[in-house]
Design a protein around this motif. Sequence first.
Motif, PDB file in Angstrom:
ATOM      1  N   THR A 121     -34.368  79.008 -14.765  1.00 29.49           N
ATOM      2  CA  THR A 121     -33.778  79.052 -13.426  1.00 29.49           C
ATOM      3  C   THR A 121     -33.618  77.661 -12.820  1.00 29.49           C
ATOM      4  O   THR A 121     -32.900  77.492 -11.830  1.00 29.49           O
ATOM      5  CB  THR A 121     -34.627  79.929 -12.479  1.00 29.49           C
ATOM      6  OG1 THR A 121     -35.999  79.512 -12.545  1.00 29.49           O
ATOM      7  CG2 THR A 121     -34.512  81.391 -12.848  1.00 29.49           C
ATOM      8  N   ALA A 122     -34.248  76.659 -13.420  1.00 27.71           N
ATOM      9  CA  ALA A 122     -34.071  75.286 -12.947  1.00 27.71           C
ATOM     10  C   ALA A 122     -32.926  74.585 -13.655  1.00 27.71           C
ATOM     11  O   ALA A 122     -32.102  73.908 -13.018  1.00 27.71           O
ATOM     12  CB  ALA A 122     -35.366  74.487 -13.143  1.00 27.71           C
ATOM     13  N   VAL A 123     -32.833  74.759 -14.976  1.00 32.35           N
ATOM     14  CA  VAL A 123     -31.893  73.973 -15.774  1.00 32.35           C
ATOM     15  C   VAL A 123     -30.501  74.598 -15.841  1.00 32.35           C
ATOM     16  O   VAL A 123     -29.488  73.904 -15.632  1.00 32.35           O
ATOM     17  CB  VAL A 123     -32.447  73.757 -17.196  1.00 32.35           C
ATOM     18  CG1 VAL A 123     -31.424  73.039 -18.073  1.00 32.35           C
ATOM     19  CG2 VAL A 123     -33.745  72.954 -17.137  1.00 32.35           C
ATOM     20  N   ASN A 162     -20.521  77.153  -6.861  1.00 33.46           N
ATOM     21  CA  ASN A 162     -21.645  77.964  -6.408  1.00 33.46           C
ATOM     22  C   ASN A 162     -21.769  79.254  -7.212  1.00 33.46           C
ATOM     23  O   ASN A 162     -22.883  79.728  -7.475  1.00 33.46           O
ATOM     24  CB  ASN A 162     -21.497  78.280  -4.920  1.00 33.46           C
ATOM     25  CG  ASN A 162     -21.633  77.038  -4.049  1.00 33.46           C
ATOM     26  OD1 ASN A 162     -22.260  76.060  -4.458  1.00 33.46           O
ATOM     27  ND2 ASN A 162     -21.042  77.074  -2.871  1.00 33.46           N
ATOM     28  N   THR A 163     -20.626  79.817  -7.612  1.00 29.53           N
ATOM     29  CA  THR A 163     -20.660  81.013  -8.452  1.00 29.53           C
ATOM     30  C   THR A 163     -21.288  80.696  -9.801  1.00 29.53           C
ATOM     31  O   THR A 163     -22.082  81.473 -10.333  1.00 29.53           O
ATOM     32  CB  THR A 163     -19.241  81.571  -8.656  1.00 29.53           C
ATOM     33  OG1 THR A 163     -18.691  81.943  -7.390  1.00 29.53           O
ATOM     34  CG2 THR A 163     -19.268  82.800  -9.576  1.00 29.53           C
ATOM     35  N   GLY A 222     -26.104  81.025 -13.344  1.00 30.07           N
ATOM     36  CA  GLY A 222     -27.229  80.373 -14.002  1.00 30.07           C
ATOM     37  C   GLY A 222     -28.551  80.951 -13.541  1.00 30.07           C
ATOM     38  O   GLY A 222     -29.466  81.173 -14.343  1.00 30.07           O
ATOM     39  N   LEU A 223     -28.666  81.202 -12.239  1.00 36.35           N
ATOM     40  CA  LEU A 223     -29.873  81.830 -11.709  1.00 36.35           C
ATOM     41  C   LEU A 223     -30.047  83.237 -12.271  1.00 36.35           C
ATOM     42  O   LEU A 223     -31.169  83.644 -12.607  1.00 36.35           O
ATOM     43  CB  LEU A 223     -29.815  81.875 -10.181  1.00 36.35           C
ATOM     44  CG  LEU A 223     -30.008  80.547  -9.446  1.00 36.35           C
ATOM     45  CD1 LEU A 223     -29.745  80.722  -7.962  1.00 36.35           C
ATOM     46  CD2 LEU A 223     -31.425  80.015  -9.663  1.00 36.35           C
ATOM     47  N   LEU A 224     -28.952  83.970 -12.366  1.00 33.91           N
ATOM     48  CA  LEU A 224     -29.014  85.320 -12.919  1.00 33.91           C
ATOM     49  C   LEU A 224     -29.497  85.294 -14.358  1.00 33.91           C
ATOM     50  O   LEU A 224     -30.318  86.129 -14.770  1.00 33.91           O
ATOM     51  CB  LEU A 224     -27.635  85.986 -12.838  1.00 33.91           C
ATOM     52  CG  LEU A 224     -27.530  87.397 -13.445  1.00 33.91           C
ATOM     53  CD1 LEU A 224     -28.496  88.354 -12.752  1.00 33.91           C
ATOM     54  CD2 LEU A 224     -26.100  87.899 -13.361  1.00 33.91           C
ATOM     55  N   PHE A 225     -29.014  84.326 -15.114  1.00 35.02           N
ATOM     56  CA  PHE A 225     -29.477  84.211 -16.502  1.00 35.02           C
ATOM     57  C   PHE A 225     -30.970  83.904 -16.539  1.00 35.02           C
ATOM     58  O   PHE A 225     -31.694  84.409 -17.407  1.00 35.02           O
ATOM     59  CB  PHE A 225     -28.701  83.121 -17.237  1.00 35.02           C
ATOM     60  CG  PHE A 225     -29.123  82.973 -18.673  1.00 35.02           C
ATOM     61  CD1 PHE A 225     -28.753  83.918 -19.606  1.00 35.02           C
ATOM     62  CD2 PHE A 225     -29.900  81.903 -19.083  1.00 35.02           C
ATOM     63  CE1 PHE A 225     -29.156  83.800 -20.936  1.00 35.02           C
ATOM     64  CE2 PHE A 225     -30.307  81.774 -20.400  1.00 35.02           C
ATOM     65  CZ  PHE A 225     -29.929  82.734 -21.329  1.00 35.02           C
ATOM     66  N   ALA A 261     -35.830  78.228  -9.038  1.00 30.90           N
ATOM     67  CA  ALA A 261     -34.739  78.238  -8.070  1.00 30.90           C
ATOM     68  C   ALA A 261     -34.909  77.133  -7.034  1.00 30.90           C
ATOM     69  O   ALA A 261     -33.927  76.532  -6.580  1.00 30.90           O
ATOM     70  CB  ALA A 261     -34.656  79.599  -7.377  1.00 30.90           C
ATOM     71  N   VAL A 262     -36.150  76.850  -6.661  1.00 34.11           N
ATOM     72  CA  VAL A 262     -36.409  75.749  -5.723  1.00 34.11           C
ATOM     73  C   VAL A 262     -35.912  74.429  -6.317  1.00 34.11           C
ATOM     74  O   VAL A 262     -35.295  73.607  -5.619  1.00 34.11           O
ATOM     75  CB  VAL A 262     -37.915  75.659  -5.401  1.00 34.11           C
ATOM     76  CG1 VAL A 262     -38.238  74.340  -4.691  1.00 34.11           C
ATOM     77  CG2 VAL A 262     -38.338  76.831  -4.530  1.00 34.11           C
TER      78      VAL A 262
END
Length: 220
Positions: free
Chosen positions: A76-78, A96-97, A102-105, A132-133
């Motif tokens: 979630t960071a990379v 942003n999408t 990437g966050l979803l993955f 995510a932070v």
Amino acid sequence: MMLTNLADSAVLAPAALAIAIWLAASRAWRLATLWCALFGVGVVMVAATKIAFIGWGLGVRSLNFTGISGHTMLATAVYPTILWLVLQRYRPAVRNTGAALGLLFGVIVGLSRLVLHAHSPSEVVAGCLWGAVVSIGFIALSQLRSLPALHPLMFVCSLLLIGAVLYGTRAPSQRLIIRTALALSGHHEPYIRVTWRMRGTGRNQPAHAAPVCRDGLSGT
């Protein structure tokens, strides 16, 4: 396992380094420094929570929490950061999408850790939030500065090369964390989840429990 391997530190640590190198090569020195600082804090926090548990048994029994999931934090960071940088030439909504995907993955990687019984739900959630932070923090602060002139194709090719060479490799990070925890705590055996939870319920436990450590699939 395929998803978990895509988030192993053997793959994503070099990918994170590649991000810093490309930013520096594009003369975006402040962004490169910012990324290194945020990513470094993220990794240190993961290691600190694991060392605290392995060395001293510090965790939250009610949540079955023994440390932040490293795979989930890395993913979630990379991955959001990579997609946001690759799509930098597009309008903000597209970038942003990409970051959201990437966050979803990263969340999907976290689910793979649950399926493999490598972590508890609380540890995966913590990994998602902490990663995510890192990524959202970098993206938000990056928008306050001019974007670097990265060459998207070359950037992607370098990352694909890293993935092709290192995919399936298991980094010895868990063994290093265990050794560090034992050295700092002065204990001869690491705390492990099973006996730690039994102690919390007041159930009998063996006097000696051999450490359980499977690289990439450790319950810690």
